[in-house]
Design a protein around this motif. Structure first.
Motif, PDB file in Angstrom:
ATOM      1  N   LEU B 148       0.596  -1.219  -0.008  1.00 59.53           N
ATOM      2  CA  LEU B 148       0.026   0.060   0.085  1.00 59.53           C
ATOM      3  C   LEU B 148       0.963   1.185   0.078  1.00 59.53           C
ATOM      4  O   LEU B 148       0.336   2.407  -0.330  1.00 59.53           O
ATOM      5  N   SER B 149       2.067   1.052   0.340  1.00 61.00           N
ATOM      6  CA  SER B 149       2.924   2.133   0.590  1.00 61.00           C
ATOM      7  C   SER B 149       3.177   2.851  -0.890  1.00 61.00           C
ATOM      8  O   SER B 149       3.224   2.152  -2.049  1.00 61.00           O
ATOM      9  N   GLU B 150       3.453   3.978  -0.968  1.00 62.01           N
ATOM     10  CA  GLU B 150       3.736   4.802  -2.371  1.00 62.01           C
ATOM     11  C   GLU B 150       5.161   4.939  -2.820  1.00 62.01           C
ATOM     12  O   GLU B 150       5.641   5.378  -3.585  1.00 62.01           O
ATOM     13  N   ALA B 151       6.086   4.261  -1.763  1.00 58.63           N
ATOM     14  CA  ALA B 151       7.371   4.400  -1.979  1.00 58.63           C
ATOM     15  C   ALA B 151       7.893   3.687  -3.400  1.00 58.63           C
ATOM     16  O   ALA B 151       7.127   2.581  -3.761  1.00 58.63           O
ATOM     17  N   PRO B 152       8.614   4.238  -4.160  1.00 59.73           N
ATOM     18  CA  PRO B 152       8.918   3.544  -5.294  1.00 59.73           C
ATOM     19  C   PRO B 152       9.727   2.502  -5.375  1.00 59.73           C
ATOM     20  O   PRO B 152       9.964   1.544  -6.581  1.00 59.73           O
ATOM     21  N   ILE B 153      10.483   2.025  -4.166  1.00 62.19           N
ATOM     22  CA  ILE B 153      11.453   1.010  -4.124  1.00 62.19           C
ATOM     23  C   ILE B 153      11.004   0.061  -3.044  1.00 62.19           C
ATOM     24  O   ILE B 153      10.643   0.494  -1.992  1.00 62.19           O
ATOM     25  N   LEU B 154      10.557  -1.273  -3.400  1.00 61.71           N
ATOM     26  CA  LEU B 154      10.314  -2.237  -2.588  1.00 61.71           C
ATOM     27  C   LEU B 154      11.207  -3.256  -2.334  1.00 61.71           C
ATOM     28  O   LEU B 154      11.915  -3.723  -3.310  1.00 61.71           O
ATOM     29  N   LEU B 155      11.736  -3.679  -1.167  1.00 61.58           N
ATOM     30  CA  LEU B 155      12.824  -4.325  -0.813  1.00 61.58           C
ATOM     31  C   LEU B 155      12.075  -5.603   0.011  1.00 61.58           C
ATOM     32  O   LEU B 155      11.645  -5.423   1.310  1.00 61.58           O
ATOM     33  N   LEU B 156      12.010  -6.702  -0.317  1.00 59.13           N
ATOM     34  CA  LEU B 156      11.137  -7.691   0.329  1.00 59.13           C
ATOM     35  C   LEU B 156      12.059  -9.130   0.715  1.00 59.13           C
ATOM     36  O   LEU B 156      12.703  -9.827  -0.255  1.00 59.13           O
ATOM     37  N   ASP B 157      12.349  -9.233   1.794  1.00 65.13           N
ATOM     38  CA  ASP B 157      13.194 -10.400   2.423  1.00 65.13           C
ATOM     39  C   ASP B 157      12.398 -11.533   2.764  1.00 65.13           C
ATOM     40  O   ASP B 157      11.571 -11.719   3.788  1.00 65.13           O
ATOM     41  N   GLU B 158      12.408 -12.657   1.972  1.00 59.85           N
ATOM     42  CA  GLU B 158      11.894 -13.807   2.197  1.00 59.85           C
ATOM     43  C   GLU B 158      10.286 -13.526   2.430  1.00 59.85           C
ATOM     44  O   GLU B 158       9.601 -13.985   3.302  1.00 59.85           O
ATOM     45  N   PRO B 159       9.920 -13.089   1.417  1.00 53.34           N
ATOM     46  CA  PRO B 159       8.373 -12.300   1.500  1.00 53.34           C
ATOM     47  C   PRO B 159       7.298 -13.855   1.515  1.00 53.34           C
ATOM     48  O   PRO B 159       6.146 -13.694   1.978  1.00 53.34           O
ATOM     49  N   LEU B 160       7.852 -14.918   1.139  1.00 50.42           N
ATOM     50  CA  LEU B 160       6.789 -16.320   1.054  1.00 50.42           C
ATOM     51  C   LEU B 160       6.894 -17.114   2.542  1.00 50.42           C
ATOM     52  O   LEU B 160       5.876 -17.681   2.442  1.00 50.42           O
ATOM     53  N   ASN B 161       7.686 -16.683   3.110  1.00 52.47           N
ATOM     54  CA  ASN B 161       7.929 -17.276   4.551  1.00 52.47           C
ATOM     55  C   ASN B 161       6.355 -17.305   5.296  1.00 52.47           C
ATOM     56  O   ASN B 161       6.048 -16.096   5.555  1.00 52.47           O
ATOM     57  N   GLY B 162       5.994 -18.205   5.640  1.00 51.69           N
ATOM     58  CA  GLY B 162       4.503 -18.432   6.448  1.00 51.69           C
ATOM     59  C   GLY B 162       3.362 -18.107   5.613  1.00 51.69           C
ATOM     60  O   GLY B 162       2.206 -18.237   5.814  1.00 51.69           O
ATOM     61  N   LEU B 163       3.508 -18.128   4.084  1.00 48.04           N
ATOM     62  CA  LEU B 163       2.171 -17.889   3.495  1.00 48.04           C
ATOM     63  C   LEU B 163       1.836 -19.227   2.908  1.00 48.04           C
ATOM     64  O   LEU B 163       2.695 -19.871   2.399  1.00 48.04           O
ATOM     65  N   ASP B 164       0.535 -19.441   2.913  1.00 47.83           N
ATOM     66  CA  ASP B 164      -0.341 -20.471   2.098  1.00 47.83           C
ATOM     67  C   ASP B 164      -0.087 -20.166   0.625  1.00 47.83           C
ATOM     68  O   ASP B 164       0.231 -19.263   0.032  1.00 47.83           O
TER      69      ASP B 164
END
Lengths: 227, 216, 222
Positions: B148-164
């Motif tokens: 939802l953030s309007e920041a132009p750069i997104l840094l995602l560290d292990e985003p799939l952990n814990g997701l079904d």
């Protein structure tokens, strides 16, 4: 996407107020601790306190109780941010650290007043029978409030600084008490003089000056801690 | 706009040279995948890009219309924590993070977004304290905050952990939308490259004690 | 550097010895006033160390200059020793003069608190194991400790106290006789130089210890 400084401060104030209201143990724990300390003090002094020392003992009791219970409150100032590492997200986002600190500061002054006022009332109640001829002056309460202004700044700063250290529980009182003691000493002196009907205006100015000094110093140093 | 990393080097004291003279660029609308085994430096690299860690040498900047910026707005998703205030509800958490960025909080938009992520019960979303959430729910809330953030750069560290599985599919769908909105996305994972193949533009593999190599 | 430390120490011993051996006696306090030549310089060195701690902390925090870390630690260590000496010599002076070893006079109280702060700084240094933590946390605390110093100095003016009012650095002429004033100034200068040499020596030792540790780590991992 830019948010003005004033608006950010208000956002932080509302947020921390919500946090305080949602975790009520942060208010009740120091208050219960104050009550326990007051009971212990009164047991220690016993029934026969000489009338001439009543005011001194009352003021000492109030300030020593506040000294310990405020330390409990201040030490946990940034626990909310540390719980799920929100500190790091705050450091990455485009927030003003001054706004963050000011928001935290104002809310902590108000929430700690909610601990201080009942504590003072309890201290008066436990000695009430012997205090019928002691006047309750505005300046007595104002001295405590003025001390809080400086101590909140100092307490929040030290809390943020020592957040991630392993010996935090030992280190915090070692820094908080000595650095905050000039404020305590001065406020205690003003409170005593206020109850004795002596002149306090110059001392009050000094205390407010110290508060401003600690607040500005804390703001500047907090910015350095976060960057 | 593009994110440029030039000759980045980092080591933990004398016993771990994580990367040496690492260089890469990510343009807007692209997604860079950082892979590597445990301890290869994926989290460290993302923390350096997020500004949470100093580096030994090199240069990180954003290039936009011929100008260079060393400070730039970004969002960071941590791997082991979520950056949430556990005594507040999901809605209160999101509202706070959006308010600090000066973004207007539209309750209907947020509720719709929340339903997409599985927060269909309004009580759970608006009133239940986050400390009562499961690991996956906290992760989804954290992803909502970042997306939802309007920041132009997104840094995602292990985003799939814990997701079904459902949430993983939603995650990739959202990534496609963000790419169309010209965001720069850098995500890391120690596996699951197969799942990410459709959305990633480039891959970067880090190996312990060796110079990182870029694989197109 | 050790030669410089010994030189200043030797000069101090000579100077103190000559003052203590002199036949001058104070009308009110008698022989005991001579502890002034040790007590006042020690107190000033305690304050001077906190100033050096403040300067080093400022360079570390704002200038990000890691090389000032040993100087900050050395200033705190030497400052702690001089603060303890101040309290001890003050007590020895206080007993015959005030009739008590200790009183909760404002200046004594705040000097005692300064000693606690120095000790807490040392403890903090041990707990903040990494250079980065020391650079941030210890330097902020170093600045806060220095903020306590003006309050100590002004406390004589703000609160009613048994302690001697300021007689060294007053705008009008000092109430001290010149036969005491100038030897005191000499003692202060020598003690300050001695403390500075101790701080530099201590900082060099800390730098050496760090270098040895780095070499040991390097060799064990290569």
């Amino acid at each position: 996407m830019k948010c003005s400084f004033l608006k950010q401060t208000v956002v932080f104030m509302k947020h921390y107020a919500r946090c305080e209201l949602s975790s009520k143990e942060r208010f009740f724990a120091p208050l219960l601790f104050s009550a326990t300390l007051l009971v212990m003090f009164n047991f220690s002094f016993g029934e026969s306190i000489p009338r001439g020392y009543m005011v001194n003992i009352f003021v000492a009791e109030v300030f020593i109780t506040l000294l310990f219970s405020l330390q409990l409150s201040f030490m946990r100032q940034f626990d909310l941010e540390s719980e799920d590492n929100a500190f790091e997200v705050l450091r990455v986002s485009n927030v003003s650290y001054y706004a963050l600190f000011l928001g935290k500061y104002f809310v902590s002054v108000i929430s700690i007043l909610c601990v201080v006022l009942p504590s003072v009332f309890l201290a008066w109640f436990f000695l009430a029978a012997d205090l019928v001829d002691v006047e309750f002056s505005f300046y007595f309460y104002f001295s405590i409030f003025a001390a809080l202004l400086g101590l909140s700044a100092l307490g929040s700063l030290i809390s943020a600084l020592l957040q991630k250290l392993s010996g935090r529980e030992l280190l915090y009182p070692l820094f908080f008490y000595p650095l905050g003691s000039p404020l305590f000493l001065l406020a205690q002196q003003i409170a005593l003089f206020a109850l004795e009907g002596k002149e306090i205006f110059s001392l009050l100015l000094v205390l407010l000056g110290l508060d401003l000094f600690y607040l500005v110093l804390a703001l500047l140093l907090f910015d350095e801690i976060m960057t | 706009m593009k994110l440029c990393v030039k000759n980045l080097s980092f080591s933990y004291g004398f016993y771990s040279q994580l990367f040496d003279h690492l260089s890469f660029e990510v343009e807007e609308g692209e997604c860079l995948f950082i892979g590597g085994a445990n301890g290869s430096g994926k989290t460290t690299l993302l923390r350096i890009l997020a500004g949470l860690q100093d580096f030994s040498s090199g240069n990180i900047h954003v290039e936009r219309a011929g100008k260079f910026f060393s400070r730039f707005p970004r969002e960071y998703l941590q791997t082991e924590s979520n950056g949430l205030f556990c005594h507040l509800s999901a809605f209160q958490n999101l509202r706070f993070w959006l308010d600090t960025q000066g973004q207007k909080v539209n309750l209907d938009t947020l509720s719709k977004e929340a339903c997409e992520w599985g927060f269909t019960n309004p009580f759970v979303f608006k009133s239940l304290a986050v400390k009562r959430f499961s690991t996956g729910m906290k992760k989804k809330l954290s992803l909502m905050r970042v997306f939802l953030s309007e920041a132009p750069i997104l840094l995602l560290d292990e985003p799939l952990n814990g997701l079904d599985e459902t949430s993983c599919h939603l995650f990739f769908k959202k990534l496609e939308q963000l790419k169309e909105r010209k965001k720069i996305i850098i995500l890391s994972s120690h596996g699951r490259l197969g799942l990410c193949e459709k959305v990633i533009s480039h891959k970067l593999f880090l190996s312990s004690f060796e110079e990182a190599r870029r694989v197109e | 550097m050790m030669k410089v430390v010994f030189f200043f120490f030797f000069c101090l011993v000579l100077v103190w010895g000559s003052f203590l051996a002199s036949s001058q006696v104070d009308v009110l306090q008698g022989e005991v006033y001579k502890i002034l030549y040790i007590h006042v310089p020690n107190a000033l060195c305690a304050f001077f160390s906190s100033f050096l701690l403040f300067l080093s902390s400022l360079f570390i925090l704002l200038g990000k200059k890691k090389k000032f870390l040993p100087y900050a630690k050395a200033s705190a260590d030497i400052g702690f020793i001089f603060t303890l000496l101040t309290l001890v010599t003050g007590s020895i002076w206080g007993k015959p003069t005030w009739g008590t070893w200790w009183t909760w006079d404002a200046r004594l109280t705040t000097t005692f608190l300064l000693a606690i702060l120095y000790g807490a700084y040392h403890f903090l240094w041990q707990v903040a194991e990494t250079t980065e933590k020391r650079m941030k946390i210890c330097s902020v605390i170093g600045i806060l400790i220095f903020a306590d110093i003006p309050i100590i100095y002004k406390s004589v003016s703000w609160w009613r106290t048994l302690h001697q009012p300021p007689s060294l650095f007053v705008a009008s002429s000092s109430p001290m006789s010149s036969s005491i004033y100038w030897p005191l100034v000499v003692s202060i200068i020598l003690t300050l130089l001695f403390s500075l040499s101790l701080i530099v020596r201590r900082a060099n030792n800390l730098k050496l210890a760090e270098t040895l540790e780095e070499k040991a780590m390097k060799s064990s991992f290569s």
